[in-house]
Enzyme design. Structure first.
Site, PDB file in Angstrom:
ATOM      1  N   GLY A 120      19.383 -50.425  15.584  1.00  0.00           N
ATOM      2  CA  GLY A 120      20.725 -50.471  15.101  1.00  0.00           C
ATOM      3  C   GLY A 120      21.161 -51.600  14.548  1.00  0.00           C
TER       4      GLY A 120
ATOM      5  N   GLY B   5      27.374 -54.019  11.283  1.00  0.00           N
ATOM      6  CA  GLY B   5      28.166 -54.301  12.309  1.00  0.00           C
ATOM      7  C   GLY B   5      27.666 -55.346  13.403  1.00  0.00           C
TER       8      GLY B   5
ATOM      9  CG  PHE C 261      18.084 -42.722   9.448  1.00  0.00           C
ATOM     10  CD1 PHE C 261      16.774 -43.018   8.644  1.00  0.00           C
ATOM     11  CD2 PHE C 261      18.836 -41.787   9.692  1.00  0.00           C
ATOM     12  CE1 PHE C 261      16.403 -41.804   7.787  1.00  0.00           C
ATOM     13  CE2 PHE C 261      18.488 -40.515   9.102  1.00  0.00           C
ATOM     14  CZ  PHE C 261      17.177 -40.577   8.139  1.00  0.00           C
TER      15      PHE C 261
ATOM     16  CE1 TYR D  97      35.908 -46.070  21.320  1.00  0.00           C
ATOM     17  CE2 TYR D  97      35.865 -46.834  23.513  1.00  0.00           C
ATOM     18  CZ  TYR D  97      35.298 -46.876  22.299  1.00  0.00           C
ATOM     19  OH  TYR D  97      34.122 -47.235  22.004  1.00  0.00           O
TER      20      TYR D  97
ATOM     21  CG  LEU E 260      35.700 -57.095  15.610  1.00  0.00           C
ATOM     22  CD1 LEU E 260      34.289 -57.613  15.896  1.00  0.00           C
ATOM     23  CD2 LEU E 260      36.699 -57.936  15.010  1.00  0.00           C
TER      24      LEU E 260
END
Length: 395
Positions: free
Chosen positions: A47, A51, A73, A234, A273
């Site tokens: 990943g 970010g 990806f 969350y 963020l």
């Protein structure tokens, strides 16, 4: 091609290659200005293109001087469509790293699949031999299980009852009330399958079995806790259940790695963020806008690159990695300071459409969102044509 932002809801459907390259360059510049780090020299980031994952790779390459392999990806450019931001980010990072003599390789594909795991292992053996650090920073709304073939879709919902609170359209500034129905048991199960720790576990087990984890190797995955304001949607909702699973897997992986290679596994709880993922969560853009206002006034604000440098320098590669009572690394510590949270909570009670501009840093949120896709970069003329076809190549 002249490229202007195309925004649909909470996503931008295009990206600017030069703008993305400049954003990557700014992160590289920041890392180079910091004291050099002692740490791993061969790093795998799963990943790796946007970010926290992108910042993790940049900090490793230009802080440690590490050779890196990124898995992601992303979409290349085709016809009248630009590539995705992560594609352009990676092209810029690889060019900068290779210019300094570092290995910088990438694999573009479905990281949840066994095929990509095996391709990654083969490339590690070819280019790196072994890796000393594995960063797991995948964020996806869907996952197909590599063993069973079952397709899972995640949801962002509360558990046990409806949830209602303020939210903001960060592009228009409209403040409204959002109401979210509770998740079903199957939605909870599917969200854990997508966003929990199972895939991280599969990665580490496969890497370990293949012999490509070096003695003493570490792995870290990213999580978030947040304030009471966001708990129902969350930490106490479907995402929170997934993070609970991720953190449980960290303890299992820590025991496994410690026994096999004297390694370790951690979850790092990071600061709130602006990311593509966080922009999709109800109420979070409003909370982050208020948080930015408070933290910037206190001189505490950090972006992803500052967070990742502090993670490496002060936590993961400190003499003794400091953790909380459940074993988590906390680089959300400045966000969760009592003075910060009390001020944000007070602003939350007051904020509405009339005083949003005064109480919240919505402009800062909006700028950070546009920067994710290479837009809003100072001194970049977006009326000038650019070439959207930027290749990713093996060295």
């Amino acid at each position: 091609m002249i490229i202007q932002p195309k925004i649909r809801g909470f996503i931008c459907t295009n990206a600017h290659p030069e703008g993305c390259a400049r954003q990557v360059g700014e992160q590289i510049r920041y890392i180079k200005e910091q004291p050099k780090l002692n740490g791993p020299k061969r790093v795998l980031v799963i990943g790796a293109s946007t970010g926290f994952g992108l910042a993790s790779r940049i900090a490793a390459a230009f802080g440690f001087g590490a050779d890196t392999l990124g898995v992601f990806f992303e979409r290349p450019a085709e016809k009248d469509r630009t590539a995705s931001a992560g594609w352009y980010n990676t092209a810029a990072l690889e060019a900068a790293a290779r210019a300094e003599g570092l290995v910088a390789e990438s694999i573009n594909g479905n990281a949840f699949s066994d095929e990509i795991k095996q391709e990654t292992i083969a490339l590690i053996k070819e280019k790196l031999g072994q890796v000393d650090l594995v960063v797991y920073s995948l964020a996806s709304p869907r996952r197909t299980h590599p063993k069973t073939g079952e397709a899972f879709t995640s949801v962002i919902k509360p558990i046990g009852g409806d949830y209602e609170n303020k939210t903001v359209n960060f592009m228009t500034g409209a403040v409204s009330t959002v109401s979210v129905a509770p998740a079903t048991e199957d939605e909870i199960r599917q969200t854990i399958a997508v966003m929990g720790g199972e895939d991280w576990q599969f990665w580490i087990e496969d890497l370990l079995e293949a012999g490509v984890l070096a003695e003493g190797a570490k792995t870290v995955a990213y999580s978030y806790i947040g304030p009471q304001i966001t708990y129902p949607i969350y930490r106490e909702g479907t995402i929170g259940r997934s993070k609970d699973d991720l953190e449980a897997k960290a303890h299992q992986l820590n025991d496994l790695l410690r026994g096999k290679i004297s390694g370790s596994a951690f979850v790092s709880v990071n600061k709130a963020l602006v990311t593509q993922s966080s922009s999709a969560i109800p109420i979070v853009p409003l909370y982050i806008s208020l948080l930015f206002k408070v933290m910037k006034e206190k001189g505490l604000h950090e972006g992803t690159i500052e967070q990742m440098y502090r993670l490496y320098a002060d936590r993961l590669y400190a003499t003794d990695t400091p953790v909380d009572e459940t074993g988590r690394i906390r680089i959300d510590d400045w966000e969760m300071r009592e003075d910060v949270q009390s001020e944000v909570a007070a602003l939350w009670e007051k904020v509405d459409a009339d005083n949003l501009g005064e109480l919240a840093d919505l402009e800062g949120y909006r700028n950070d969102f546009l920067h994710l896709f290479g837009f809003g970069v100072p001194d970049l003329d977006y009326a000038v044509e650019v070439e959207p076809n930027v290749p990713l190549t093996r060295s």
